[in-house]
Design an enzyme around this catalytic site. Structure first.
Site, PDB file in Angstrom:
ATOM      1  N   GLY A  71       0.741  -1.221   0.071  1.00  0.00           N
ATOM      2  CA  GLY A  71       0.161   0.024  -0.087  1.00  0.00           C
ATOM      3  C   GLY A  71       0.927   1.346  -0.111  1.00  0.00           C
ATOM      4  O   GLY A  71       0.707   2.197  -0.793  1.00  0.00           O
ATOM      5  N   ASN A 151      -8.075   3.705   8.555  1.00  0.00           N
ATOM      6  CA  ASN A 151      -7.523   2.569   9.187  1.00  0.00           C
ATOM      7  C   ASN A 151      -7.758   2.611  10.829  1.00  0.00           C
ATOM      8  O   ASN A 151      -7.902   1.644  11.339  1.00  0.00           O
ATOM      9  CB  ASN A 151      -6.029   2.531   8.971  1.00  0.00           C
ATOM     10  CG  ASN A 151      -5.568   3.860   9.075  1.00  0.00           C
ATOM     11  OD1 ASN A 151      -5.482   4.763   8.256  1.00  0.00           O
ATOM     12  ND2 ASN A 151      -4.364   4.130   9.994  1.00  0.00           N
ATOM     13  N   GLN A 179      -7.686  -0.111   3.430  1.00  0.00           N
ATOM     14  CA  GLN A 179      -8.381  -0.685   4.248  1.00  0.00           C
ATOM     15  C   GLN A 179      -9.982  -1.285   3.972  1.00  0.00           C
ATOM     16  O   GLN A 179     -10.572  -1.946   4.665  1.00  0.00           O
ATOM     17  CB  GLN A 179      -8.771   0.284   5.546  1.00  0.00           C
ATOM     18  CG  GLN A 179      -7.387   0.484   6.227  1.00  0.00           C
ATOM     19  CD  GLN A 179      -7.057  -0.931   7.270  1.00  0.00           C
ATOM     20  OE1 GLN A 179      -7.662  -1.644   7.541  1.00  0.00           O
ATOM     21  NE2 GLN A 179      -5.740  -0.657   7.629  1.00  0.00           N
ATOM     22  N   HIS A 201      -1.729  -7.147   2.612  1.00  0.00           N
ATOM     23  CA  HIS A 201      -1.464  -7.877   3.702  1.00  0.00           C
ATOM     24  C   HIS A 201      -2.801  -7.127   4.638  1.00  0.00           C
ATOM     25  O   HIS A 201      -2.910  -7.729   5.634  1.00  0.00           O
ATOM     26  CB  HIS A 201      -0.224  -7.750   4.472  1.00  0.00           C
ATOM     27  CG  HIS A 201       0.299  -6.278   5.007  1.00  0.00           C
ATOM     28  ND1 HIS A 201      -0.072  -5.867   6.355  1.00  0.00           N
ATOM     29  CD2 HIS A 201       0.451  -5.244   4.346  1.00  0.00           C
ATOM     30  CE1 HIS A 201       0.137  -4.572   6.522  1.00  0.00           C
ATOM     31  NE2 HIS A 201       0.465  -4.195   5.425  1.00  0.00           N
ATOM     32  N   THR A 237      11.825  -6.962 -11.799  1.00  0.00           N
ATOM     33  CA  THR A 237      11.017  -8.346 -12.205  1.00  0.00           C
ATOM     34  C   THR A 237       9.963  -8.718 -11.501  1.00  0.00           C
ATOM     35  O   THR A 237      10.137  -8.641 -10.261  1.00  0.00           O
ATOM     36  CB  THR A 237      12.137  -9.365 -12.272  1.00  0.00           C
ATOM     37  OG1 THR A 237      13.505  -8.891 -13.148  1.00  0.00           O
ATOM     38  CG2 THR A 237      11.681 -10.674 -12.739  1.00  0.00           C
ATOM     39  N   CYS A 322       2.334   7.487  24.364  1.00  0.00           N
ATOM     40  CA  CYS A 322       2.900   8.148  25.581  1.00  0.00           C
ATOM     41  C   CYS A 322       4.158   8.755  25.199  1.00  0.00           C
ATOM     42  O   CYS A 322       5.221   7.776  24.891  1.00  0.00           O
ATOM     43  CB  CYS A 322       3.185   7.148  26.574  1.00  0.00           C
ATOM     44  SG  CYS A 322       2.096   7.779  28.330  1.00  0.00           S
TER      45      CYS A 322
HETATM   46  C1  LIG Z   1      -5.080   3.169   4.912  1.00  0.00           C
HETATM   47  C2  LIG Z   1      -3.593   2.632   4.909  1.00  0.00           C
HETATM   48  N1  LIG Z   1      -2.873   3.014   3.818  1.00  0.00           N
HETATM   49  C3  LIG Z   1      -1.866   2.486   3.489  1.00  0.00           C
HETATM   50  C4  LIG Z   1      -1.277   1.527   4.384  1.00  0.00           C
HETATM   51  C5  LIG Z   1       0.233   1.040   4.093  1.00  0.00           C
HETATM   52  O1  LIG Z   1       0.152  -0.122   3.452  1.00  0.00           O
HETATM   53  P1  LIG Z   1       1.394  -1.356   3.519  1.00  0.00           P
HETATM   54  O2  LIG Z   1       1.725  -1.666   4.974  1.00  0.00           O
HETATM   55  O3  LIG Z   1       1.130  -2.361   2.498  1.00  0.00           O
HETATM   56  O4  LIG Z   1       2.601  -0.369   2.822  1.00  0.00           O
HETATM   57  C6  LIG Z   1      -1.843   0.966   5.642  1.00  0.00           C
HETATM   58  C7  LIG Z   1      -1.601   0.305   6.330  1.00  0.00           C
HETATM   59  O5  LIG Z   1      -1.417   0.403   7.528  1.00  0.00           O
HETATM   60  C8  LIG Z   1      -3.028   1.760   5.603  1.00  0.00           C
HETATM   61  O6  LIG Z   1      -3.818   1.423   6.833  1.00  0.00           O
END
Ligand SMILES: Cc1ncc(COP(=O)(O)O)c(C=O)c1O
Length: 375
Positions: A71, A151, A179, A201, A237, A322
């Site tokens: 992502g 997220n 998400q 993932h 690749t 914290c």
């Molecule tokens: C909204 C959002 N965008 C992007 C990412 C980043 O994705 P990646 O961990 O596959 O680089 C995350 C991962 O926490 C996410 O929650």
């Protein structure tokens, strides 16, 4: 105490069907998909089959899918790729205050290179107002990037309305769907977006793979220059193994009916918390326009990290950190205007395919033990 995993927004396990689809490619199809001989064919076939599976989920053509490492890379490619490709036309980008760091950090980087970035505010539920977007777009705007779903709190943005506004003004629209894939519909034409990021993932594929949807005709400057892989948009690749994993995960993600069960569990969880703790718990995020698996709840007057520590064995996340003797709210909760005494007690529980009713009941019981003063 037994382990309970309620951090699916952080990462998901690999689905057994995804693992099974990938397994043969650990050894087979080792050729370079770009080679011209027999060893290339199975790798190329696997790669293109996977691309078709991603495209089927997003409702786009296979050649509009660019495989990435995840992502973060997809977001970086969208933002920097458009900026470097279009900066002669304008240098203004519009995004929101509640994006993931994988959007905010590239925006800050582009600001160092001369970009002007507008960060749209959100209301108390974490939603932006499309009218604010309308007002923010100028003749210099080249890109709008608004996440599909948040997220931390799960709030779903009015992407369709925003994408329409951008299109009316001739501005490209990107959404970070890391998400939302597999939780709510993510078809690009229904959303009206030009670019969309996928993170493997978060959707039961392995870490290290993702994709960027790039609408045909949208030219991007690559982040990684090299040979002409991925239609010249991302050199390197390609991995038949990882793309097969993402492809299978996307095939599974087309059926989101399982989310009904997850949502029912999530709602059972919230109802039980309300019943037990009443005003001592506050829901963070939009009450309805929210990912079906996400429950971000503040335990008022408590510190989220302490609650989690007391929940021995429950994997979830906090919304505050914290620092020395100070509690710092996450930028998302801060942008939502959550008062510190509420935000500091925020805990994000995110459920998934394998979450069971027993697990939720167990967490509720552990919370009751932890937070109910003994007589
Ligand atoms: C909204 C959002 N965008 C992007 C990412 C980043 O994705 P990646 O961990 O596959 O680089 C995350 C991962 O926490 C996410 O929650």
């Amino acid at each position: 105490m037994g382990h309970i995993y309620l951090d699916y927004n952080a990462s998901t396990p690999i689905d057994p069907a995804v693992a099974a689809a990938m397994r043969p490619y650990l050894e087979a199809a080792y050729g370079n998909p770009s080679s011209g001989h027999w060893a290339a064919s199975p790798a190329k076939a696997a790669l293109e089959a996977a691309r078709g599976q991603v495209a089927a989920l997003l409702g786009c053509a296979p050649d509009e899918v660019v495989f990435t490492s995840g992502g973060s890379e997809a977001n970086n490619l969208a933002l920097k790729g458009v900026f470097f490709g279009r900066r002669e036309q304008g240098q203004h980008i519009v995004t929101t205050r509640v994006e993931h760091p994988a959007i905010l950090a590239p925006c800050r980087f582009l600001e160092c290179l001369g970009a002007r970035v507008t960060y749209l505010p959100v209301d108390g539920t974490g939603r932006i107002d499309p009218d604010d977007l309308r007002a923010a777009i100028t003749p210099a705007t080249i890109l709008v990037s608004i996440m599909h779903a948040n997220n931390e709190v799960g709030t779903i943005q009015p992407v369709k309305a925003c994408a329409r506004i951008a299109r009316e003004r001739g501005v490209l629209f990107h959404t970070d769907a890391a998400q939302s894939v597999g939780k709510i519909p993510t078809r690009v034409d229904e959303l009206g977006v030009d670019l969309l990021s996928v993170a493997g993932h978060k959707a039961y594929a392995p870490k290290g793979v993702g994709a960027l949807y790039v609408r045909r005709g949208v030219a991007l400057e690559p982040l990684i220059h090299g040979a002409g892989h991925e239609g010249g948009r991302r050199a390197g690749t390609e991995s038949a193994l990882l793309s097969t994993g993402l492809g299978k995960a996307c095939e599974l993600a087309r059926d989101i009916s399982g989310m009904e069960r997850v949502k029912a569990l999530r709602d059972r969880f919230w109802a039980a918390l309300l019943e037990r703790f009443g005003k001592r718990v506050v829901l963070n995020g939009h009450p309805e326009m929210r990912l079906p698996n996400t429950l971000n709840v503040s335990f008022v007057g408590r510190i989220g990290a302490d609650v989690l520590a007391g929940l021995d064995g429950v994997a979830a996340s906090t919304g505050s950190a914290c620092h020395a003797d100070r509690i710092e709210l996450s930028p998302v909760l801060e942008a939502m205007g959550i008062p510190p005494e509420v935000g500091m007690g925020a805990v994000r529980f995110s459920l998934g395919r394998a979450t069971t009713v027993q697990e939720i009941d167990d967490v509720i019981a552990r919370l009751a033990n932890l937070l109910t003063p003994s007589a």
